[in-house]
Design a protein around this motif. Structure first.
Motif, PDB file in Angstrom:
ATOM      1  N   LYS C  88       0.810  -1.216   0.000  1.00 42.43           N
ATOM      2  CA  LYS C  88       0.000   0.000   0.000  1.00 42.43           C
ATOM      3  C   LYS C  88       0.848   1.272   0.000  1.00 42.43           C
ATOM      4  CE  LYS C  88      -4.142  -2.219   1.659  1.00 42.43           C
ATOM      5  NZ  LYS C  88      -5.266  -2.293   2.589  1.00 42.43           N
ATOM      6  N   ARG C  91       2.080   1.631  -3.544  1.00 43.62           N
ATOM      7  CA  ARG C  91       1.086   2.150  -4.503  1.00 43.62           C
ATOM      8  C   ARG C  91       0.868   3.646  -4.278  1.00 43.62           C
ATOM      9  NH1 ARG C  91      -4.657  -0.495  -6.594  1.00 43.62           N
ATOM     10  NH2 ARG C  91      -4.950   1.019  -8.269  1.00 43.62           N
ATOM     11  N   ASN C  95       1.896   6.478  -7.187  1.00 44.70           N
ATOM     12  CA  ASN C  95       0.931   7.456  -7.661  1.00 44.70           C
ATOM     13  C   ASN C  95       1.396   8.879  -7.339  1.00 44.70           C
ATOM     14  OD1 ASN C  95      -1.661   8.324  -8.642  1.00 44.70           O
ATOM     15  ND2 ASN C  95      -2.273   8.637  -6.506  1.00 44.70           N
ATOM     16  N   TRP C  96       2.013   9.046  -6.192  1.00 44.37           N
ATOM     17  CA  TRP C  96       2.446  10.378  -5.753  1.00 44.37           C
ATOM     18  C   TRP C  96       3.586  10.910  -6.617  1.00 44.37           C
ATOM     19  CZ3 TRP C  96       0.403  13.708  -2.239  1.00 44.37           C
ATOM     20  CH2 TRP C  96       1.195  14.776  -1.799  1.00 44.37           C
ATOM     21  N   VAL C  97       4.557  10.041  -6.950  1.00 47.23           N
ATOM     22  CA  VAL C  97       5.727  10.517  -7.697  1.00 47.23           C
ATOM     23  C   VAL C  97       5.635  10.241  -9.201  1.00 47.23           C
ATOM     24  CG1 VAL C  97       7.197  10.317  -5.649  1.00 47.23           C
ATOM     25  CG2 VAL C  97       7.165   8.434  -7.311  1.00 47.23           C
ATOM     26  N   GLY C  98       4.746   9.351  -9.610  1.00 50.35           N
ATOM     27  CA  GLY C  98       4.579   9.074 -11.046  1.00 50.35           C
ATOM     28  C   GLY C  98       5.792   8.418 -11.676  1.00 50.35           C
ATOM     29  N   PHE C 251       9.472  15.074  -9.946  1.00 53.33           N
ATOM     30  CA  PHE C 251      10.255  13.881  -9.636  1.00 53.33           C
ATOM     31  C   PHE C 251      10.858  13.224 -10.882  1.00 53.33           C
ATOM     32  CE2 PHE C 251       6.558  14.019  -6.668  1.00 53.33           C
ATOM     33  CZ  PHE C 251       7.251  14.388  -5.518  1.00 53.33           C
ATOM     34  N   ASP C 303      -2.080   4.247 -11.985  1.00 55.16           N
ATOM     35  CA  ASP C 303      -3.115   5.171 -11.505  1.00 55.16           C
ATOM     36  C   ASP C 303      -2.872   6.562 -12.075  1.00 55.16           C
ATOM     37  OD1 ASP C 303      -4.283   3.199  -9.947  1.00 55.16           O
ATOM     38  OD2 ASP C 303      -3.248   3.807  -8.108  1.00 55.16           O
ATOM     39  N   CYS C 304      -1.628   6.969 -11.994  1.00 53.88           N
ATOM     40  CA  CYS C 304      -1.253   8.300 -12.451  1.00 53.88           C
ATOM     41  C   CYS C 304      -1.390   8.400 -13.973  1.00 53.88           C
ATOM     42  CB  CYS C 304       0.200   8.511 -12.021  1.00 53.88           C
ATOM     43  SG  CYS C 304       0.643  10.203 -11.938  1.00 53.88           S
ATOM     44  N   GLY C 307      -4.957   8.699 -14.771  1.00 50.82           N
ATOM     45  CA  GLY C 307      -5.381  10.075 -14.514  1.00 50.82           C
ATOM     46  C   GLY C 307      -4.987  10.993 -15.653  1.00 50.82           C
ATOM     47  N   ALA C 308      -3.807  10.794 -16.179  1.00 48.21           N
ATOM     48  CA  ALA C 308      -3.356  11.618 -17.307  1.00 48.21           C
ATOM     49  C   ALA C 308      -4.240  11.366 -18.526  1.00 48.21           C
ATOM     50  CB  ALA C 308      -1.896  11.303 -17.626  1.00 48.21           C
TER      51      ALA C 308
END
Lengths: 484, 484, 484, 484
Positions: C88, C91, C95-98, C251, C303-304, C307-308
């Protein structure tokens, strides 16, 4: 003589008296057995279409050998046009019968023999090519169907022919007589052997010193003494016998194991006998032709499957669903891929020393690799589009039952205005096309195992040319010493 | 009362007197019909394993409702541990029976009802949850098997329930009496309906105003007057009837269409009646649970298919072939993917207001999407590994024929030391697992169509969170005005 | 001491003085180099989130070893909960740093060492586990980031360590002193080596007799004398240096080759030295943990990416296109598959003799096999959804040019109301996520090559159980003699 | 006049004075800019090979229009042989340059114009075809390279041309003068626009009433006043500029956005102006030809990628690894699939009213659909085979650094006897072929989006014929009334 009508073909099969078993019983009349008859009808379509105005030009051509019009299924390809026609008649037939028509393998044998017998003669001063041409005239003049006796039962796959504990695991010569040879062994998956006039036998694999008795090619009638056809079970095989819930109302397929229990072959029908180094060439030529044939008939079958899916969308009221259209596109794409690669293999064919044209093997195998995977996917897509009744549709006998028939008809209807019987018939056809083992498993194992197709591609590709191209771009000059 | 033995289960099914038809004939005794019996045996395995030392701890747990040990197939999940056990008992059973055991759908209905009846009561002050708990006690105390009457026949798929020209295309209320309701309609693909004591009916789709008569949930015995089970045809259905060439020598599957021809349901067995806005929740809960169940049983079936492939490699002498090992890995990978996603869906479950635990729907549907595609691929791989006799193996009756039996046994043998009968049996099992329509088509259509699984994933995912993450990294501050 | 803030972490990295080269030049200050800094920022996020209210509970836990709260990236898993948290937090960070946050590998080394050093001690009465625990306390108390020095450069892959013509191709002991050892060799693909305080070295493969000098495990600071970090080129590496067209504005990732040019390691930091039979276990444990870590971070990256794609659909005016929604579903499905299998591997973990919890290796590798194929597919889908400007978007410098900037802004706009800058930024982020080699190629080669994942699955699966299940169903009793 | 040498081509490009920007700066000399030059060299290869003995016969043919030998890139196909040659020269070039040679789009425009201008004239009595032929003579006599100005920037994709808030989002007529027209708009992804002598503009989509001003086709020199080329960023674009770590040491690709800032086009160069109903035909013809072109060049690129993989296996000592050979087979299979479908599309071409030959669109799109998916897969396979240094290989500048260069060379070597420089060069080439955005993203978006290829297949297939075939087999006679 000359081109046979459909009826003449069936009559000619009726006149043959092969030894055949099915479900433990001897078959008295092949053409009167409903299961076998459905397969014979599929082969009969190759005669019927050759006489229809719409298809005659595609199916019939002039034989340079006998200077008469012949069905293309008796003609080794003598031109690029002939190679192309192979694919197109197969696609037409695959679509027409919705299963295997069972006549292509014989042509693929004739084509392989027409190349390799010539090459053997060049080396050994034998007269196989001449014998073969006499046989071919017989086939053409009588518009015969031939079967491909290629796949030996093979016993322990880790051992070669002469290393098997039981040496009969590969068909072999047991006696050499003045008038011919006696052979023993068994060939599996003999699609349509009882629908064929002649059984052509080729070696199933490359051979080497020590395998001389196994390096055999010949042709004999399907009712030659000692030949025993044991019709294997297929998943829907009792449907035709029962005459109910048949699905494909016109055609089917069956695959015997054919046992050669000390069968005599006269010398004029022997086309190879002991020339081990040509066994590989014989099987490679046959299987390459055959893999290409599949690119035609299987794309034709997908056409039919696509048609079933589209019809079912109409019947279910889902014809506007975008995700189903996407699945239909995926089906069409698969058909065109098989067809495109197979066609290209024809157009890029090359003439061989004997005058026969041979296809591009890499492209033919590229098509077959797709078939091995993508027919299953096309089938899955069809079932997805059509719906769950492919699994468990009530029987026509339930419909006929006065207690529940009206209820079944009431509840199985789809869109208003579509007769419920039509919807049920289409579900049955889909079931047949999806779940019939004899046909669907040939997608995977027909023309040799999937790994064989892959290995062929690697072997037939010019790997050095590719490496050279990469090195040039990378700036690697292999002539130079290391700068280390 | 309490946990039934396998024999007690079969006896209890024997005591029921459902109206059933197959191949146009009324079935006198369900348990004595070999085809149905093979399915009943598969369900019986859920009783048998619960009494075996090796599996009891996995299958049996204490019910908080009746404070007795119960079979997990009667227990809506009350904890994460229960959710996890669902997957594990299904994998164990899938491997044990090599097909569908047919008892999961009932549990999935019980679980859905245990959530939604509570929620309806909260809104409408109804007493469905209490009724349901009484029914559940009955199920647990008698260790009953339940069936899921979910899939309506649906008529024209482009129209909703009350828009159908024939309003019976979705099961609906035709009369509301003091003592209960009368319903009419038909449910398709009723796996194991004759192996079940109770038929649980849920709505098959979301409903809206105007569909009140269709928003029904209830449970009735499988031999309730007016219920008619019509057992559909499956691809290998005559094999068990003939008692020959069965393949899976122990178990099978069958799927009736069940017609509700004006069936009376007493009020104490009605769990929903007209609350249209809860229909979606009922079917979503059921189908999410059911899609997760598949992740267990289907991975268990792949285990069995993998075992067949590995055994066949031994029998054929191909156990060292690298390309076949790769295919075995591909099979295992598919099993673990279904299992992993399904397990994760359990572990990430959440408690619902009624106290029942519900799985993570996105992960459960992720598993099902793989099933819809990858079971077909695992099957194809198995057939590829095993060889072409899956299509056309001679019958055991041919083996028994003294004229050819010895020849077939001679030629079908594989590696030295492996009894030819074993090799033939394994081919038959592979044929059964690959070509049996009732089971294989549930890979695609079980638990709703593939598109439904996909739409669920999109609907249940937090799309805005994903967009936010991307925008942050891209440096997009949506608060700011355009620099244009 | 204790948990570091993001700033304290960056300051601590600034204080280290590693020897590092990039583009042929020595790097004076790692944290001031924009390319390296973008990578350091990604690791810094592991500190930052541990201090944010939203994520603290997920990232911080109590260490039983030092009885203080620690960042989970310093804690070998001591429970199932710890194993689950691994997935977790990865994940969340993905998602936070891509991209890759670069801190997981160190934890994976700590976890492997916490199992295997104990096992070695049991056999050899060594004190590696005690040494390791002292090192671990140091790591936890100072909230250090560790790097995984696992992948040797390997020279000729067909030869083992001690068979290489140049024996330095695998890192090895060159001198054994009273106070420690001297080692030589090189480790490739050392993601984040300059963002790490400590370099942990483990063997890269199984070893056997004769490989004793290669069976080494130890930890040293990243600026130990003799250590040389050579930062390799990645596809977009000049973007951060130029400070323009960066894409991921926060990042990035970099991967040095780290050369050990006769580096001294004191005994208290040596955790394995010559115990060849444990080398396999060390690398298998590490790589299994690491393959599981990827299941977290890569699903976060998808996830990222999703989102894009969704954002771009809004910007392009294509948010209602059904075929694009299908592609978004395909992306989500891939994320959930990686995540589900990886989560299940955690939940099914088992405690090891040392007290550490180890994941289920089959499920972990199942996740990684998907990653190896499906990240490329998710990327392709994202590019398909977003459009062709991923290939060739004009530079921000062109926007800044007064002659053409206004024209570019005019013509690159999408839907009315969306600032053109936002659309361009999102294209840049997509370009970064799709085309950055350091990150995308780890999808394939991170945690060992794809074939390694496959072989692991085959080795760790109980094949005999599967064969037994199939034989039982086929009716094969292997105790009985052949009926032949 | 006549066929140009490579040098003459480069000189001719040097003489043009286009307005071009890159990285915010105006480009003084296109041919002296190393990034653009690498692209120009790729186009130059189309001239060079036409003069090499090995390839001349393939590349050069006699033009019936000017009765001189011409490069095939200036000849709309006038026969099946010409259609076939298209695919073969593209495969040859794709392999030769390892990227996009950038000259095919112009030919595809010429071919489309040679059909549609004729058809417009037939309807409207215009003289577009005559104008076009004059232009074509000019192109052939001067051996010019043309560019395809097709893809408009499109603004909001949910709106048609004349519905856009800013009507310049699709290129359109702003003024109609006596001597010609003035146009405004922008075309994106203009591969090789600065390597081309002429920019040919076609409409990008079907149009309808109201879009008259957008239905334009014309050709103008690349340095026409008002034309502005803005070279977009690609992932490896600074490598050629830096002159280091280039990978493909000879060739590259670049893609400007071309802005038409009120550009004048004389009437003799206008080939369509307002005939909205022909816009669809123009773009369909162009894109079908172009999708087919890709089947050639991309299979050639895979050839090169396969060569890189095979070479790397030698360098790494992994040339005998079975699983890597399987991956090479998978690469070859993909190349042959693209090639086979594309070739078949040629061989099945048909003559059009103007005399030009047009390909089979279904087969051409079948090839392109494979490209859109399978190039990414072929790339992934190459990276898998080659190893992780594709991600992070140290720079040649590090090699040149005396402090670490010798260490890098020591540690990056592979198999004994292979110069380390060669291994590094090959890694660089693989990086270039895998990670270069301008080229790899055209696999997906070149020739229209993937969905466009799919929709084309559905539209161009005879669905009714497929339905009819299925109905016949199912026994459905639609003439008969329902038996209901």
């Amino acid at each position: 003589m000359g081109l046979k009508t459909k009826q003449a073909y069936i009559d000619s099969i009726r006149r043959m008296k092969p030894t055949a078993y099915m479900f433990g019983e001897k078959i008295a009349s092949v053409v009167d057995n409903p299961r076998l008859r459905a397969g014979i009808e599929a082969t009969a379509a190759t005669y019927e279409l050759a006489q229809m105005d719409e298809y005659r030009d595609l199916f019939v051509t002039q034989s340079p050998l006998i200077d008469e019009p012949v069905n293309r299924f008796t003609l080794p390809p003598m031109s690029i046009e002939d190679l192309v026609a192979r694919v197109k008649i197969n696609r037409t037939l695959g679509n027409w019968v919705g299963t295997c028509h069972q006549r292509c393998t014989g042509l693929d044998c004739l084509a392989a023999l027409s190349i390799v017998t010539y090459d053997i003669d060049q080396k050994y001063k034998t007269d196989y090519f001449k014998r073969f041409k006499e046989f071919l005239k017989h086939v053409q003049r009588n518009d015969l169907t031939c079967n491909a006796g290629v796949t030996d039962v093979k016993g322990d796959r880790s051992l070669g022919p002469h290393d098997q504990p039981d040496r009969d695991m590969y068909l072999h010569l047991v006696e050499r007589r003045d008038d011919g040879i006696v052979v023993r062994g068994a060939k599996a998956h003999q699609t349509g052997s009882l629908s064929s006039h002649e059984i052509i036998v080729l070696p199933t694999r490359a051979m080497k010193k020590g395998d001389e008795d196994y390096a055999l090619a010949f042709a004999i009638p399907n009712d030659t003494p000692g030949l025993i056809h044991v019709v294997g079970r297929s998943s829907l095989d009792t449907r035709e016998l029962d005459g109910c819930d048949i699905g494909n109302t016109l055609f089917s397929k069956y695959c015997p194991t054919v046992i050669f229990d000390d069968v005599f072959v006269p010398w004029e029908r022997v086309f190879m006998c002991g020339e081990v180094e040509f066994a590989a060439d014989m099987v490679v030529k046959f299987s390459s032709y055959h893999r290409q044939s599949h690119g035609g008939c299987k794309s034709g079958k997908i056409d039919c499957m696509t048609g079933a899916a589209l019809t079912m969308m109409e019947y279910n009221g889902t014809e506007k669903a975008g995700h189903l259209k996407q699945k239909v596109i995926d089906m069409i794409h698969r058909a065109e891929t098989l067809y495109g690669c197979s066609l290209a293999a024809s157009y890029e064919g090359k003439v061989q020393p004997s005058g026969t044209y041979f296809i591009d093997t890499v492209l033919a195998n590229a098509s077959k690799i797709h078939e091995g995977r993508e027919m299953a996917e096309a089938t899955r897509l069809m079932v997805d589009v059509c719906g769950g009744f492919v699994a468990d549709l009530p029987s026509d006998r339930d419909i006929a039952n006065p207690e529940v028939g009206h209820l079944i008809k009431k509840y199985l209807k789809g869109k208003e205005g579509i007769p419920v019987e039509n919807r049920m018939k289409m579900f049955r056809l889909v079931e047949k096309m999806a779940m019939e083992s004899a046909d669907t498993i040939s997608d995977i194992h027909g023309g040799g195992s999937p790994e064989a197709h892959r290995v062929t591609i690697l072997r037939e590709t010019d790997l050095e040319a590719k490496k050279k191209a990469a090195k040039r771009l990378a700036g690697i000059d292999e002539g130079q010493p290391s700068r280390k």
